[in-house]
Write a protein that holds these residues in place. Structure first.
Motif, mmCIF file in Angstrom:
data_model
loop_
_atom_site.group_PDB
_atom_site.id
_atom_site.type_symbol
_atom_site.label_atom_id
_atom_site.label_comp_id
_atom_site.label_asym_id
_atom_site.label_seq_id
_atom_site.Cartn_x
_atom_site.Cartn_y
_atom_site.Cartn_z
ATOM 1 N N UNK A 123 0.819 -1.204 0.000
ATOM 2 C CA UNK A 123 0.000 0.000 0.000
ATOM 3 C C UNK A 123 0.857 1.259 0.000
ATOM 4 N N UNK A 124 2.113 1.112 0.454
ATOM 5 C CA UNK A 124 3.013 2.265 0.501
ATOM 6 C C UNK A 124 3.810 2.429 -0.785
ATOM 7 N N UNK A 125 3.663 1.494 -1.722
ATOM 8 C CA UNK A 125 4.373 1.607 -2.994
ATOM 9 C C UNK A 125 3.727 2.687 -3.850
ATOM 10 N N UNK A 126 4.554 3.489 -4.478
ATOM 11 C CA UNK A 126 4.050 4.514 -5.386
ATOM 12 C C UNK A 126 3.632 3.856 -6.700
ATOM 13 N N UNK A 127 2.823 4.545 -7.523
ATOM 14 C CA UNK A 127 2.441 3.980 -8.824
ATOM 15 C C UNK A 127 3.653 3.595 -9.665
ATOM 16 N N UNK A 128 4.708 4.406 -9.638
ATOM 17 C CA UNK A 128 5.897 4.079 -10.409
ATOM 18 C C UNK A 128 6.590 2.841 -9.853
ATOM 19 N N UNK A 129 6.606 2.692 -8.532
ATOM 20 C CA UNK A 129 7.218 1.510 -7.924
ATOM 21 C C UNK A 129 6.432 0.249 -8.277
ATOM 22 N N UNK A 130 5.117 0.398 -8.388
ATOM 23 C CA UNK A 130 4.319 -0.742 -8.835
ATOM 24 C C UNK A 130 4.691 -1.127 -10.262
ATOM 25 N N UNK A 131 4.897 -0.127 -11.121
ATOM 26 C CA UNK A 131 5.308 -0.410 -12.500
ATOM 27 C C UNK A 131 6.631 -1.166 -12.524
ATOM 28 N N UNK A 132 7.573 -0.720 -11.699
ATOM 29 C CA UNK A 132 8.876 -1.373 -11.648
ATOM 30 C C UNK A 132 8.733 -2.790 -11.101
ATOM 31 N N UNK A 133 7.916 -2.963 -10.063
ATOM 32 C CA UNK A 133 7.725 -4.290 -9.473
ATOM 33 C C UNK A 133 7.104 -5.247 -10.484
ATOM 34 N N UNK A 134 6.140 -4.766 -11.261
ATOM 35 C CA UNK A 134 5.551 -5.617 -12.302
ATOM 36 C C UNK A 134 6.606 -6.089 -13.286
ATOM 37 N N UNK A 166 16.012 3.210 -11.984
ATOM 38 C CA UNK A 166 15.414 1.891 -11.762
ATOM 39 C C UNK A 166 16.050 1.228 -10.542
ATOM 40 N N UNK A 167 17.369 1.318 -10.430
ATOM 41 C CA UNK A 167 18.063 0.724 -9.282
ATOM 42 C C UNK A 167 17.556 1.304 -7.971
ATOM 43 N N UNK A 168 17.351 2.612 -7.967
ATOM 44 C CA UNK A 168 16.831 3.263 -6.754
ATOM 45 C C UNK A 168 15.438 2.743 -6.425
ATOM 46 N N UNK A 169 14.589 2.625 -7.448
ATOM 47 C CA UNK A 169 13.234 2.118 -7.231
ATOM 48 C C UNK A 169 13.266 0.691 -6.690
ATOM 49 N N UNK A 170 14.124 -0.148 -7.265
ATOM 50 C CA UNK A 170 14.205 -1.548 -6.833
ATOM 51 C C UNK A 170 14.636 -1.634 -5.367
ATOM 52 N N UNK A 222 14.182 0.569 -3.028
ATOM 53 C CA UNK A 222 13.060 1.016 -2.195
ATOM 54 C C UNK A 222 11.984 -0.046 -2.106
ATOM 55 N N UNK A 223 11.720 -0.713 -3.228
ATOM 56 C CA UNK A 223 10.703 -1.770 -3.244
ATOM 57 C C UNK A 223 11.109 -2.919 -2.323
ATOM 58 N N UNK A 224 12.353 -3.346 -2.418
ATOM 59 C CA UNK A 224 12.827 -4.441 -1.574
ATOM 60 C C UNK A 224 12.722 -4.068 -0.102
ATOM 61 N N UNK A 225 13.071 -2.838 0.209
ATOM 62 C CA UNK A 225 13.011 -2.386 1.602
ATOM 63 C C UNK A 225 11.571 -2.340 2.093
ATOM 64 N N UNK A 226 10.668 -1.806 1.292
ATOM 65 C CA UNK A 226 9.274 -1.699 1.705
ATOM 66 C C UNK A 226 8.605 -3.065 1.841
ATOM 67 N N UNK A 227 8.976 -4.000 0.985
ATOM 68 C CA UNK A 227 8.372 -5.334 1.026
ATOM 69 C C UNK A 227 9.062 -6.254 2.018
ATOM 70 N N UNK A 228 10.240 -5.862 2.471
ATOM 71 C CA UNK A 228 11.000 -6.739 3.355
ATOM 72 C C UNK A 228 11.564 -7.936 2.617
ATOM 73 N N UNK A 284 10.863 -10.602 -4.189
ATOM 74 C CA UNK A 284 9.918 -9.543 -4.518
ATOM 75 C C UNK A 284 8.965 -9.999 -5.624
ATOM 76 N N UNK A 285 9.506 -10.672 -6.651
ATOM 77 C CA UNK A 285 8.678 -11.162 -7.753
ATOM 78 C C UNK A 285 7.688 -12.211 -7.262
ATOM 79 N N UNK A 286 8.165 -13.127 -6.415
ATOM 80 C CA UNK A 286 7.287 -14.168 -5.881
ATOM 81 C C UNK A 286 6.176 -13.551 -5.040
ATOM 82 N N UNK A 287 6.534 -12.560 -4.254
ATOM 83 C CA UNK A 287 5.539 -11.880 -3.431
ATOM 84 C C UNK A 287 4.507 -11.176 -4.293
#
Length: 319
Positions: free
Chosen positions: A255-266, A288-292, A294-300, A307-310
């Motif tokens: 829920x804390x991921x930004x729309x752009x972070x969701x795009x990167x996660x996809x 992209x590296x910065x986004x990744x 942040x995504x890893x940190x937010x998702x734990x 992250x992909x499996x999650x």
């Protein structure tokens, strides 16, 4: 139809629609030699064919590879397609009729001399206004990107901004070097082409996202089928839920991921590299590296695989 959407876009931006363009710009343009200028009606057909080619692209990677070459259908001999990331002008690909070597050199030169769109640069104003430009005196104009102009030896050019989802994300430059000049007709034609390119980008991004959804659905379907083998039918529900067990902490994190972070996660879930993600989302690899991170940190998550499996587990959850 894409062309009808382009007509609507042209009307709202003060441009000229495809159906009225020949009457406005006429059928001739300035020439430097005895080379004949293509008929405007043929060029209009070229715009339609170019847009059709872009829309047929099945992914962002395929679309971006076509972005410069397709514009040659409008009569341009050289085309440069550039991304704009956080205000930085980044050359992406180029096309030169009968001279692929120069196209590669142009991209390499632009990459080595990337610059911020700011100050009095004509392209900066173009991106803000959303209106294509015609530069008739490129070699002497004080507001052009001098290094790129001198390297390309262009004497005049047209350029148009590319917008996707209402935001400027790229731009296209073109000329008819060395035999023909460009004029007002070319400015309008390239503007229409850029409008089609923007629509194609939106479509390709949606197609990439749909692939992620389809993959997640197929994965879920396979697990559900496996869970139903060898046991009572009423056990399929619990087995399905067990395969996609709730992850409340992760759900709160998403829920804390930004729309752009969701795009990167996809894109990460699709197995794309940082370079591929950067190309598809019009970002630099560093961004992209910065986004990744942040995504890893937010998702734990410990790594991209987790992250992909999650992502797949969260997106295939049923009611």
């Amino acid at each position: 139809m894409v062309i009808s959407r382009l007509d609507a876009t042209a009307k709202t931006s003060g441009g000229t629609s495809l159906s009225h363009l020949p009457a406005v710009v006429g059928r001739t343009a300035r020439t430097r030699s005895d080379v004949l200028e293509p008929d405007t009606a043929d060029l209009l057909i070229g715009v339609q064919q170019a847009v059709d080619q872009l829309v047929a692209a099945s992914s962002m990677d395929e679309l971006l590879a076509l972005a410069a070459e397709a514009a040659a259908r409008i009569g341009f001999t050289r085309v440069l397609f550039s991304r704009v990331d956080h205000g930085i002008w980044l050359t992406q690909n180029a096309y030169a009729v009968d001279d692929p070597g120069f196209a590669e050199q142009l991209v390499a030169f632009g990459t080595a001399h990337s610059r911020r769109l700011a100050g009095q640069l004509l392209e900066s104003e173009m991106m803000l206004s959303g209106v294509p430009i015609l530069v008739s005196d490129a070699q002497s104009h004080p507001r052009v990107f001098r290094k790129l102009v001198k390297f390309s030896r262009t004497t005049d050019y047209v350029a148009a901004p590319v917008q996707a989802w209402g935001l400027p994300v790229a731009m296209v430059h073109a000329d008819r070097y060395p035999d023909l000049s460009v004029g007002e007709a070319d400015r309008r034609l390239l503007g229409l082409y850029a409008g089609g390119l923007g629509l194609a980008i939106e479509r390709a991004q949606l197609a990439d996202r749909l692939k992620v959804i389809n993959q997640a659905s197929a994965s879920f379907g396979g697990r559900a089928d496996d869970g139903g083998q060898g046991g009572p039918a009423n056990q399929s529900g619990p087995v399905r839920l067990a395969a996609v067990s709730p992850l409340p902490s992760a759900e709160k994190a998403t829920e804390r991921l930004s729309p752009r972070e969701w795009d990167v996660l996809r894109s990460v879930a699709l197995g794309k590299t940082n370079a591929q993600i950067a190309t598809g989302l019009f970002l630099t690899e560093n961004t992209v590296k910065v986004h990744v991170k942040r995504i890893l940190r937010k998702l734990g998550a410990a790594n991209r695989t987790e992250a992909a499996a999650l992502y797949h587990r969260l997106t295939r959850r049923g009611p």
